[in-house]
Enzyme design. Structure first.
Site, PDB file in Angstrom:
ATOM      1  N   ILE A  65     -15.771 -35.256 -11.670  1.00  0.00           N
ATOM      2  CA  ILE A  65     -14.918 -35.520 -10.506  1.00  0.00           C
ATOM      3  C   ILE A  65     -14.201 -34.149 -10.149  1.00  0.00           C
ATOM      4  O   ILE A  65     -14.062 -33.479 -11.111  1.00  0.00           O
ATOM      5  CB  ILE A  65     -13.932 -36.768 -10.921  1.00  0.00           C
ATOM      6  CG1 ILE A  65     -13.046 -36.831  -9.667  1.00  0.00           C
ATOM      7  CG2 ILE A  65     -13.009 -36.367 -12.054  1.00  0.00           C
ATOM      8  CD1 ILE A  65     -12.142 -37.926  -9.657  1.00  0.00           C
ATOM      9  N   VAL A  67     -11.798 -31.756  -7.420  1.00  0.00           N
ATOM     10  CA  VAL A  67     -11.022 -31.541  -6.226  1.00  0.00           C
ATOM     11  C   VAL A  67     -10.794 -29.874  -6.077  1.00  0.00           C
ATOM     12  O   VAL A  67     -10.712 -29.135  -6.797  1.00  0.00           O
ATOM     13  CB  VAL A  67      -9.663 -32.025  -6.203  1.00  0.00           C
ATOM     14  CG1 VAL A  67      -8.907 -31.755  -5.079  1.00  0.00           C
ATOM     15  CG2 VAL A  67      -9.597 -33.613  -6.119  1.00  0.00           C
ATOM     16  N   GLU A  99     -16.361 -39.164 -20.642  1.00  0.00           N
ATOM     17  CA  GLU A  99     -16.163 -38.058 -21.643  1.00  0.00           C
ATOM     18  C   GLU A  99     -15.435 -36.752 -20.695  1.00  0.00           C
ATOM     19  O   GLU A  99     -15.875 -36.385 -19.971  1.00  0.00           O
ATOM     20  CB  GLU A  99     -17.248 -37.691 -22.278  1.00  0.00           C
ATOM     21  CG  GLU A  99     -18.161 -38.707 -22.996  1.00  0.00           C
ATOM     22  CD  GLU A  99     -19.652 -38.410 -23.158  1.00  0.00           C
ATOM     23  OE1 GLU A  99     -20.210 -39.111 -23.831  1.00  0.00           O
ATOM     24  OE2 GLU A  99     -20.034 -37.216 -22.908  1.00  0.00           O
ATOM     25  N   ASN A 104      -8.974 -30.283 -21.362  1.00  0.00           N
ATOM     26  CA  ASN A 104      -8.606 -30.537 -19.997  1.00  0.00           C
ATOM     27  C   ASN A 104      -7.435 -31.833 -19.973  1.00  0.00           C
ATOM     28  O   ASN A 104      -7.651 -32.979 -19.464  1.00  0.00           O
ATOM     29  CB  ASN A 104     -10.281 -31.069 -19.103  1.00  0.00           C
ATOM     30  CG  ASN A 104      -9.947 -31.213 -17.879  1.00  0.00           C
ATOM     31  OD1 ASN A 104      -8.851 -31.028 -17.365  1.00  0.00           O
ATOM     32  ND2 ASN A 104     -11.029 -31.267 -17.252  1.00  0.00           N
ATOM     33  N   TYR A 111      -6.841 -39.763 -15.964  1.00  0.00           N
ATOM     34  CA  TYR A 111      -7.675 -41.152 -16.142  1.00  0.00           C
ATOM     35  C   TYR A 111      -6.579 -41.864 -16.744  1.00  0.00           C
ATOM     36  O   TYR A 111      -6.647 -43.274 -16.658  1.00  0.00           O
ATOM     37  CB  TYR A 111      -8.701 -40.807 -17.039  1.00  0.00           C
ATOM     38  CG  TYR A 111      -9.639 -39.442 -16.824  1.00  0.00           C
ATOM     39  CD1 TYR A 111     -10.294 -39.757 -15.338  1.00  0.00           C
ATOM     40  CD2 TYR A 111     -10.055 -38.547 -17.515  1.00  0.00           C
ATOM     41  CE1 TYR A 111     -11.404 -38.668 -14.771  1.00  0.00           C
ATOM     42  CE2 TYR A 111     -11.231 -37.609 -17.090  1.00  0.00           C
ATOM     43  CZ  TYR A 111     -11.685 -37.791 -15.706  1.00  0.00           C
ATOM     44  OH  TYR A 111     -12.490 -36.639 -15.189  1.00  0.00           O
TER      45      TYR A 111
HETATM   46  C1  LIG Z   1      -8.614 -33.404 -12.510  1.00  0.00           C
HETATM   47  C2  LIG Z   1      -8.818 -33.211 -11.041  1.00  0.00           C
HETATM   48  C3  LIG Z   1      -9.959 -33.800 -10.125  1.00  0.00           C
HETATM   49  C4  LIG Z   1      -7.193 -33.941 -10.637  1.00  0.00           C
HETATM   50  O1  LIG Z   1      -7.174 -33.849  -9.201  1.00  0.00           O
HETATM   51  P1  LIG Z   1      -5.920 -33.585  -8.175  1.00  0.00           P
HETATM   52  O2  LIG Z   1      -5.956 -33.980  -6.868  1.00  0.00           O
HETATM   53  O3  LIG Z   1      -5.232 -32.404  -8.793  1.00  0.00           O
HETATM   54  O4  LIG Z   1      -5.008 -34.977  -9.092  1.00  0.00           O
HETATM   55  P2  LIG Z   1      -3.897 -35.632  -8.412  1.00  0.00           P
HETATM   56  O5  LIG Z   1      -2.803 -34.733  -7.478  1.00  0.00           O
HETATM   57  O6  LIG Z   1      -4.579 -36.817  -7.725  1.00  0.00           O
HETATM   58  O7  LIG Z   1      -3.069 -36.088  -9.562  1.00  0.00           O
HETATM   59  C5  LIG Z   1      -3.303 -37.314 -10.090  1.00  0.00           C
HETATM   60  C6  LIG Z   1      -2.563 -37.303 -11.709  1.00  0.00           C
HETATM   61  O8  LIG Z   1      -3.462 -36.447 -12.287  1.00  0.00           O
HETATM   62  C7  LIG Z   1      -2.496 -35.767 -13.435  1.00  0.00           C
HETATM   63  N1  LIG Z   1      -2.708 -34.407 -13.125  1.00  0.00           N
HETATM   64  C8  LIG Z   1      -3.275 -33.767 -12.014  1.00  0.00           C
HETATM   65  N2  LIG Z   1      -2.807 -32.372 -12.299  1.00  0.00           N
HETATM   66  C9  LIG Z   1      -2.450 -32.233 -13.390  1.00  0.00           C
HETATM   67  C10 LIG Z   1      -2.081 -31.113 -14.100  1.00  0.00           C
HETATM   68  N3  LIG Z   1      -2.297 -29.717 -13.672  1.00  0.00           N
HETATM   69  N4  LIG Z   1      -1.104 -31.186 -15.328  1.00  0.00           N
HETATM   70  C11 LIG Z   1      -1.235 -32.400 -15.838  1.00  0.00           C
HETATM   71  N5  LIG Z   1      -1.603 -33.627 -15.198  1.00  0.00           N
HETATM   72  C12 LIG Z   1      -2.057 -33.449 -13.958  1.00  0.00           C
HETATM   73  C13 LIG Z   1      -1.438 -36.393 -13.056  1.00  0.00           C
HETATM   74  O9  LIG Z   1      -1.231 -37.290 -13.938  1.00  0.00           O
HETATM   75  C14 LIG Z   1      -1.132 -36.705 -11.700  1.00  0.00           C
HETATM   76  O10 LIG Z   1      -0.403 -37.892 -11.354  1.00  0.00           O
HETATM   77  P3  LIG Z   1       1.026 -37.340 -11.013  1.00  0.00           P
HETATM   78  O11 LIG Z   1       0.959 -36.486  -9.805  1.00  0.00           O
HETATM   79  O12 LIG Z   1       2.051 -38.771 -10.694  1.00  0.00           O
HETATM   80  O13 LIG Z   1       1.876 -36.785 -12.199  1.00  0.00           O
HETATM   81  C15 LIG Z   1      -8.462 -31.772 -10.703  1.00  0.00           C
HETATM   82  O14 LIG Z   1      -7.411 -31.049 -11.253  1.00  0.00           O
HETATM   83  C16 LIG Z   1      -9.934 -30.926 -10.792  1.00  0.00           C
HETATM   84  O15 LIG Z   1     -10.686 -30.832  -9.737  1.00  0.00           O
HETATM   85  N6  LIG Z   1     -10.044 -30.100 -11.785  1.00  0.00           N
HETATM   86  C17 LIG Z   1     -11.106 -29.303 -12.032  1.00  0.00           C
HETATM   87  C18 LIG Z   1     -12.455 -30.419 -12.273  1.00  0.00           C
HETATM   88  C19 LIG Z   1     -12.283 -31.257 -13.534  1.00  0.00           C
HETATM   89  O16 LIG Z   1     -11.642 -30.759 -14.549  1.00  0.00           O
HETATM   90  N7  LIG Z   1     -12.731 -32.492 -13.343  1.00  0.00           N
HETATM   91  C20 LIG Z   1     -12.694 -33.458 -14.359  1.00  0.00           C
HETATM   92  C21 LIG Z   1     -13.641 -33.406 -15.436  1.00  0.00           C
HETATM   93  S1  LIG Z   1     -15.324 -33.714 -14.928  1.00  0.00           S
END
Ligand SMILES: CC(C)(COP(=O)(O)OP(=O)(O)OC[C@H]1O[C@@H](n2cnc3c(N)ncnc32)[C@H](O)[C@@H]1OP(=O)(O)O)[C@@H](O)C(=O)NCCC(=O)NCCS
Length: 144
Positions: A65, A67, A99, A104, A111
């Protein structure tokens, strides 16, 4: 996808691995935003995030996943997860697995916010630039 993958992940999937994720046992979802074209008055649709999952009988594993960095922290990851879990329900999936790298924290928080719970660890499962790190196994049971 490849551009976002390489920008967002410390350990991105290869082009071939991404291409293979469109096979029969996988399903994907994507998020698009309307963005202006700077040289004209028009706008275009731009990919800003996606998920890749597999589906075997009534179980699914979320495999990726992502963004785009510019769009992170605005609720799009949560939106993608909601879409993924809705797709699981529509497909009659009861058990969701994933996993994630132990380092991370952002993904693990996402999750957990979606109801996943840690269910075990695989020691030294992932390669890092300086050695290895654990995989955290997380699970979510859907009540269809
Ligand atoms: C993980 C990922 C998909 C989250 O996407 P995002 O659009 O930034 O997330 P959201 O804005 O929807 O945040 C949802 C929740 O995620 C968590 N979260 C997101 N960014 C965070 C950060 N930097 N630190 C801690 N928690 C975080 C929080 O619980 C957040 O909820 P909240 O806003 O109520 O606190 C994004 O950081 C990403 O693409 N990372 C790189 C790829 C990756 O690591 N993918 C996962 C493994 S395959």
């Amino acid at each position: 996808m490849l551009v976002i993958e390489q920008a967002a992940h410390a350990h991105p999937w290869s082009r071939n691995l991404l291409a293979d994720s469109f096979g029969e046992r996988y399903f994907t979802g994507s998020l698009w935003q309307t963005v202006p074209i700077t040289t004209t008055q028009e706008s275009t649709e731009q990919l800003v995030g996606y998920f890749i999952a597999d589906c075997v009988l009534d179980e699914s594993t979320l495999m990726n996943i992502c963004v785009a960095p510019k769009w992170q922290g605005q609720g799009l990851g949560r939106l993608l997860m909601k879409h993924y879990l809705q797709q699981c329900t529509l497909r009659g999936i009861n058990q969701c697995w994933l996993e994630v790298r132990a380092s991370n924290i952002a993904a693990q928080a996402l999750y957990a916010a979606c109801g996943y719970q840690e269910n075990g660890r695989r020691r030294h499962y992932y390669q890092t630039h300086s050695g290895s790190e654990d995989a955290v196994l997380m699970a979510l049971t859907l009540s269809n």
